[in-house]
Write an enzyme that holds these catalytic residues in place. Structure first.
Site, PDB file in Angstrom:
ATOM      1  N   HIS A 293      10.342   2.149   1.371  1.00 41.39           N
ATOM      2  CA  HIS A 293      10.900   2.056   0.019  1.00 41.39           C
ATOM      3  C   HIS A 293      10.255   3.166  -0.814  1.00 41.39           C
ATOM      4  O   HIS A 293       9.037   3.228  -0.924  1.00 41.39           O
ATOM      5  CB  HIS A 293      10.549   0.676  -0.558  1.00 41.39           C
ATOM      6  CG  HIS A 293      11.278   0.342  -1.818  1.00 41.39           C
ATOM      7  ND1 HIS A 293      11.216   1.113  -2.964  1.00 41.39           N
ATOM      8  CD2 HIS A 293      12.085  -0.705  -2.135  1.00 41.39           C
ATOM      9  CE1 HIS A 293      11.948   0.555  -3.915  1.00 41.39           C
ATOM     10  NE2 HIS A 293      12.487  -0.547  -3.436  1.00 41.39           N
ATOM     11  N   HIS A 366       2.573  -6.658 -15.418  1.00 41.42           N
ATOM     12  CA  HIS A 366       1.526  -6.329 -14.462  1.00 41.42           C
ATOM     13  C   HIS A 366       0.770  -5.159 -15.069  1.00 41.42           C
ATOM     14  O   HIS A 366       1.221  -4.019 -15.022  1.00 41.42           O
ATOM     15  CB  HIS A 366       2.133  -6.001 -13.090  1.00 41.42           C
ATOM     16  CG  HIS A 366       3.004  -7.116 -12.571  1.00 41.42           C
ATOM     17  ND1 HIS A 366       4.249  -6.917 -12.022  1.00 41.42           N
ATOM     18  CD2 HIS A 366       2.797  -8.450 -12.563  1.00 41.42           C
ATOM     19  CE1 HIS A 366       4.771  -8.091 -11.689  1.00 41.42           C
ATOM     20  NE2 HIS A 366       3.914  -9.031 -12.009  1.00 41.42           N
TER      21      HIS A 366
HETATM   22 FE   FE2 Z   1       4.999  -3.010  -9.798  1.00 39.93          FE
END
Ligand code: FE2
Length: 434
Positions: A293, A366
């Site tokens: 990815h 995050h």
């Molecule tokens: Fe992330």
């Protein structure tokens, strides 16, 4: 002159991100070969709106000329206007916290709330006064702003509707912004958001360098968001002589002044500073056709650079429907820890790295160096899946990625919308046995 505020539907859109565009609601208004003639047509007033310093390099310089019924300068004093939900960086009482956070969506209001009153600041970083960082606001509203207009001196406003059409009225003209589209209103442009039905979404306010399209490097001349798909409004104006409230946002605080007329009285404009809308379905999504990815930077729609090359003050990134074809690859976004801080929101459906808890209208944070990635259910599915070509067609998520850690507002930390059990998303992984 045409009907107040009405777009002229049959005209093709003005297009091209950052282009020098021109629009007139009345033919013959725009001066030719100059910006500020001694007597503009019809007695209109010429006014320059500068989004960058006069002396900014040509490639970055943004300014437009507006030809309006009255000069913007004709207003009385601004006085403070209370708003319980807004903040701007730096935020001394903001909560800087290393924990991963996730929020449920805002409930739709059960009484009349317009877009401005329906704003809640969730996250901030940098300094609006210094021209760095970004603020992330949420909104939920159900009635038009009507005779109120907002102008933010704090930053460009990127509107990201999750539900409900936004009827955006700007000095440059109107734009319809349904979910799946975004709209970018430059700093200093007066606008209002009208809705005909309950609406909810996100507003990313960029205090740093204006958003621009990312460089394409080895990708080449095409791919990702194409400049021509960004649409600016045609000039349209309101002649209404009735009391209007103009609200200025500066340093996260609001100030209001009363006008005797609509502030949306621009009959013609030209320049390269203008609002745009963009249909995210037009994003040319690129990904691997071999293995692994790629970094999610491959999904960047708009970027606000910082002083450090390649390190964004803020990137606006989307995770759109796309084909997954990678061989011998863990296909969802991988586990990672990142010096950049990441806020994610969900416009529609689901996200391919989470099985539950991340809801349309909700969001997650995050912060710098927080360990995150797929939850256990996603990991189990992805590690045992047959790797046939498969289309991820289940949703549209976005990320605002920024070089500074976010501070939560007190509201973001205290709200019952914050999920206290988010860490459990990564519970239960069994130890590998080498
Ligand atoms: Fe992330």
């Amino acid at each position: 002159m045409n009907a107040p505020g009405h777009p002229v539907a049959e005209r093709p859109p003005l297009s091209g991100f950052g282009n020098h565009l021109a629009s007139e609601a009345v033919p013959g208004v725009l001066p030719v070969g100059r910006n500020s003639p001694q007597r503009p047509a019809f007695g209109l007033y010429a006014e320059q709106l500068s989004g960058t310093a006069f002396t900014a390099p040509r490639a970055e310089n943004r300014r437009s000329w507006l030809y309006r019924l009255r000069p913007s300068a004709m207003h009385g004093r601004f006085t403070p206007l209370a708003h319980g939900g807004l903040a701007a960086p730096p935020l001394a009482d903001g909560v800087l916290d290393p924990n991963r956070q996730r929020w449920n969506p805002l409930p739709l209001p059960d009484h009349g709330v317009d877009w401005l009153d329906g704003l809640h600041t969730l996250l901030v970083n940098g300094s609006a006064e210094e021209g760095t960082g970004v603020s992330l606001h949420l909104y939920a509203c159900n009635r038009p702003m009507g005779r109120r207009a907002l102008v933010s001196a704090d930053g460009d406003m990127l509107l990201i509707p999750e539900q409900g059409m936004l009827h955006l009225v700007t000095e440059f003209g109107p734009l319809e912004v349904p979910p799946g589209h975004v709209a970018l209103v430059p700093r200093g442009v007066k606008f209002r958001v009208d809705v005909a039905s309950p609406a909810r979404g996100y507003a990313c306010e960029n205090h740093g360098e204006p958003f621009r399209l990312p460089e394409l490097g080895p990708i080449g001349a095409n791919g990702l968001a194409s400049p021509r798909d960004f649409e600016a409004p045609h000039a349209a104006f309101e002649e209404e002589e009735a009391p209007h409230s103009l609200v200025m946002k500066l340093g996260g605080r609001l100030f209001a002044t009363e006008l005797s007329h609509s502030p949306f009285d621009v009959v013609a404009w030209h320049g390269n500073l203008a609002p745009f809308r963009y249909d995210l379905a037009r994003f040319n999504t690129l990904g691997t056709v071999s293995f692994d990815h790629p970094d999610p930077s491959i999904f960047t729609v708009l970027t606000s650079p910082s002083a450090h090359p390649g390190t964004a003050n803020a990137d606006f990134v989307i995770f759109p429907p796309r084909w997954m074809v990678a061989e011998d690859t863990f296909r969802p976004p991988w586990f990672h820890r990142n010096v950049m801080s990441e806020y994610m929101g969900l416009i529609q459906g689901s996200y391919d790295a989470k099985e539950g808890g991340f809801l349309p209208g909700g969001g997650s944070l995050h912060n710098r160096m927080a360990a995150h990635g797929p939850d256990l259910a996603t990991w189990e599915k992805a590690t045992s899946a047959a790797l046939r070509p498969e289309k991820f067609d289940g949703g549209l998520a976005f990320m605002v990625e920024t070089l500074r850690p976010f501070r939560m507002t007190r509201w973001a930390f205290d709200t019952p919308l914050r999920q206290k059990d988010y860490d459990a998303a990564w519970a239960g992984f069994s130890a590998a046995r080498p």
